[in-house]
Motif scaffolding. Structure first.
Motif, mmCIF file in Angstrom:
data_model
loop_
_atom_site.group_PDB
_atom_site.id
_atom_site.type_symbol
_atom_site.label_atom_id
_atom_site.label_comp_id
_atom_site.label_asym_id
_atom_site.label_seq_id
_atom_site.Cartn_x
_atom_site.Cartn_y
_atom_site.Cartn_z
ATOM 1 N N ALA A 21 0.814 -1.211 0.000
ATOM 2 C CA ALA A 21 0.000 0.000 0.000
ATOM 3 C C ALA A 21 0.848 1.262 0.000
ATOM 4 C CB ALA A 21 -0.936 -0.007 1.200
ATOM 5 N N SER A 22 1.996 1.189 0.668
ATOM 6 C CA SER A 22 2.829 2.378 0.755
ATOM 7 C C SER A 22 4.292 2.008 0.922
ATOM 8 C CB SER A 22 2.386 3.260 1.935
ATOM 9 O OG SER A 22 2.550 2.562 3.155
ATOM 10 N N VAL A 23 5.146 2.864 0.434
ATOM 11 C CA VAL A 23 6.588 2.791 0.662
ATOM 12 C C VAL A 23 7.068 4.222 0.873
ATOM 13 C CG1 VAL A 23 6.926 0.698 -0.712
ATOM 14 C CG2 VAL A 23 7.230 2.953 -1.770
ATOM 15 N N SER A 24 8.198 4.350 1.506
ATOM 16 C CA SER A 24 8.753 5.686 1.719
ATOM 17 C C SER A 24 10.271 5.628 1.675
ATOM 18 C CB SER A 24 8.274 6.268 3.048
ATOM 19 O OG SER A 24 8.716 5.475 4.126
ATOM 20 N N GLY A 25 10.856 6.769 1.407
ATOM 21 C CA GLY A 25 12.310 6.864 1.384
ATOM 22 C C GLY A 25 12.727 8.320 1.441
ATOM 23 N N SER A 26 13.962 8.540 1.807
ATOM 24 C CA SER A 26 14.503 9.893 1.888
ATOM 25 C C SER A 26 15.110 10.294 0.557
ATOM 26 C CB SER A 26 15.561 9.972 2.993
ATOM 27 O OG SER A 26 14.994 9.663 4.241
ATOM 28 N N PRO A 27 15.204 11.556 0.294
ATOM 29 C CA PRO A 27 15.848 12.000 -0.956
ATOM 30 C C PRO A 27 17.226 11.384 -1.111
ATOM 31 C CG PRO A 27 14.784 13.844 0.123
ATOM 32 C CD PRO A 27 14.689 12.689 1.087
ATOM 33 N N GLY A 28 17.505 10.897 -2.318
ATOM 34 C CA GLY A 28 18.789 10.286 -2.617
ATOM 35 C C GLY A 28 18.819 8.780 -2.421
ATOM 36 N N GLN A 29 17.891 8.272 -1.634
ATOM 37 C CA GLN A 29 17.839 6.823 -1.394
ATOM 38 C C GLN A 29 17.192 6.104 -2.572
ATOM 39 O OE1 GLN A 29 15.732 6.342 2.365
ATOM 40 N NE2 GLN A 29 17.675 6.127 3.479
ATOM 41 N N SER A 30 17.215 4.771 -2.489
ATOM 42 C CA SER A 30 16.529 3.936 -3.477
ATOM 43 C C SER A 30 15.379 3.205 -2.807
ATOM 44 C CB SER A 30 17.492 2.908 -4.080
ATOM 45 O OG SER A 30 18.492 3.541 -4.829
ATOM 46 N N ILE A 31 14.320 2.986 -3.548
ATOM 47 C CA ILE A 31 13.199 2.182 -3.054
ATOM 48 C C ILE A 31 12.798 1.195 -4.139
ATOM 49 C CG2 ILE A 31 12.366 3.983 -1.500
ATOM 50 C CD1 ILE A 31 10.273 3.156 -4.511
ATOM 51 N N GLN A 78 13.795 11.664 -5.545
ATOM 52 C CA GLN A 78 13.617 13.111 -5.574
ATOM 53 C C GLN A 78 12.198 13.434 -5.121
ATOM 54 O OE1 GLN A 78 14.614 14.476 -9.534
ATOM 55 N NE2 GLN A 78 16.721 13.705 -9.400
ATOM 56 N N ALA A 79 12.018 14.648 -4.681
ATOM 57 C CA ALA A 79 10.711 15.059 -4.165
ATOM 58 C C ALA A 79 9.603 14.837 -5.193
ATOM 59 C CB ALA A 79 10.757 16.528 -3.733
ATOM 60 N N GLU A 80 9.930 15.069 -6.465
ATOM 61 C CA GLU A 80 8.885 14.941 -7.498
ATOM 62 C C GLU A 80 8.491 13.499 -7.789
ATOM 63 O OE1 GLU A 80 11.945 16.462 -8.401
ATOM 64 O OE2 GLU A 80 12.518 15.758 -10.405
ATOM 65 N N ASP A 81 9.229 12.545 -7.195
ATOM 66 C CA ASP A 81 8.857 11.134 -7.380
ATOM 67 C C ASP A 81 7.673 10.752 -6.495
ATOM 68 O OD1 ASP A 81 12.371 10.191 -7.498
ATOM 69 O OD2 ASP A 81 11.056 10.913 -9.106
ATOM 70 N N THR A 131 0.601 1.657 -5.105
ATOM 71 C CA THR A 131 1.506 1.922 -3.990
ATOM 72 C C THR A 131 1.722 3.423 -3.891
ATOM 73 O OG1 THR A 131 2.664 -0.184 -4.260
ATOM 74 C CG2 THR A 131 3.822 1.577 -3.068
ATOM 75 N N LYS A 132 1.505 3.958 -2.694
ATOM 76 C CA LYS A 132 1.747 5.383 -2.482
ATOM 77 C C LYS A 132 3.193 5.567 -2.027
ATOM 78 C CE LYS A 132 0.114 9.450 0.055
ATOM 79 N NZ LYS A 132 -0.060 10.244 -1.194
ATOM 80 N N LEU A 133 3.960 6.300 -2.806
ATOM 81 C CA LEU A 133 5.351 6.583 -2.464
ATOM 82 C C LEU A 133 5.432 7.941 -1.782
ATOM 83 C CD1 LEU A 133 8.435 6.289 -2.511
ATOM 84 C CD2 LEU A 133 8.391 7.185 -4.865
ATOM 85 N N THR A 134 5.994 7.930 -0.583
ATOM 86 C CA THR A 134 6.229 9.171 0.147
ATOM 87 C C THR A 134 7.722 9.441 0.212
ATOM 88 O OG1 THR A 134 4.253 8.830 1.506
ATOM 89 C CG2 THR A 134 5.899 10.380 2.331
ATOM 90 N N VAL A 135 8.112 10.630 -0.197
ATOM 91 C CA VAL A 135 9.517 11.045 -0.091
ATOM 92 C C VAL A 135 9.636 11.888 1.173
ATOM 93 C CG1 VAL A 135 11.424 12.251 -1.194
ATOM 94 C CG2 VAL A 135 9.772 10.982 -2.592
ATOM 95 N N LEU A 136 10.364 11.355 2.135
ATOM 96 C CA LEU A 136 10.419 11.952 3.484
ATOM 97 C C LEU A 136 11.175 13.285 3.502
ATOM 98 C CD1 LEU A 136 11.153 8.612 5.340
ATOM 99 C CD2 LEU A 136 8.941 9.798 5.186
#
Lengths: 110, 118
Positions: free
Chosen positions: A8-18, A81-84, A105-110
């Motif tokens: 349902a969801s994944v998240s990651g910080s800028p620069g990381q890979s998911i 990136q934030a726009e992802d 899947t909702k991707l959140t960029v932290l």
């Protein structure tokens, strides 16, 4: 025809890979190399990011890559990136002229 | 430039039918399938069916069998999707999308909102 299964969801910080998984069955993902991935921002139409499992359309960043093994396909986004930040959907040919989408899947960029 | 331009928003009563158009430009209409996709509010896309504009052959998802009719008019490069016996759960955005096995759904219309209201 049941929807393909995505987290349902994944998240990651800028620069990381998911990586987002997409699990189907031997009747769809496992039988055909015709999995595609779509990015959808709120209020917009879906945008093709990957087709035939791992091919990128012209204009899509090479930070997006796809793979497939057995009944599971995966989308990897590197250098987040934030726009992802968006919803991502997989889709597979399911035989007999039909297609099936994943639940998203909702991707959140932290 | 490939463009898929859909008809405008519709408000329908339960039990009615709706017919949405999708006019294409920028490519040869008969070279690719045209798919139709339903997306209910807050939900993921759901594949409804397709038409092969070359010969008019169609395929529909089991969920919509008997209620959806997809056609293509090669004289105007326009595809149509008609959904009948509308019910509340058909409130959704409907998209047309061009594509085939080896392309994915590579171009999409802007979407048409269909709202059911009694």
């Amino acid at each position: 025809q049941s929807a393909l299964t995505q987290p349902a969801s994944v998240s990651g910080s800028p620069g990381q890979s998911i990586t987002i998984s997409c699990t189907g069955t031997s009747s769809d993902v496992g039988s055909y190399n015709f999995v595609s991935w779509y990015q959808q921002h709120p209020g917009k139409a879906p945008k093709l990011m990957i087709y035939e499992g791992s091919k990128r359309p012209s204009g899509v960043s090479n930070r997006f890559s796809g793979s497939q093994s057995g009944n599971t396909a995966s989308l990897t986004i590197s250098g987040l990136q934030a726009e992802d930040e968006a919803d991502y959907y997989c889709c597979s040919y399911a035989g007999s002229g039909t297609w099936v989408f994943g639940g998203g899947t909702k991707l959140t960029v932290l | 430039e490939v463009q898929l331009v859909q008809s405008g928003a519709e408000v329908k009563k339960p039990g009615a039918s709706v017919k949405i158009s999708c006019k294409v430009s920028g490519y040869t209409f008969t070279d690719y399938y045209m798919h139709w996709v339903q997306q209910a509010p807050g939900k993921g896309p759901e594949w409804m069916g397709l038409v092969d504009p070359e010969d008019g052959e169609t395929m529909n998802a089991e969920k919509f069998q008997g209620r959806v009719t997809i056609t293509a008019d090669t004289s105007t490069d326009t595809a149509y999707m008609e959904l009948s016996s509308l019910r509340s759960e058909d409130t959704a955005i409907y998209y047309c999308a061009k594509g085939g096995f080896d392309t994915g759904f590579d171009h999409w219309g802007q979407g048409t909102l269909v709202t059911l209201s009694s």
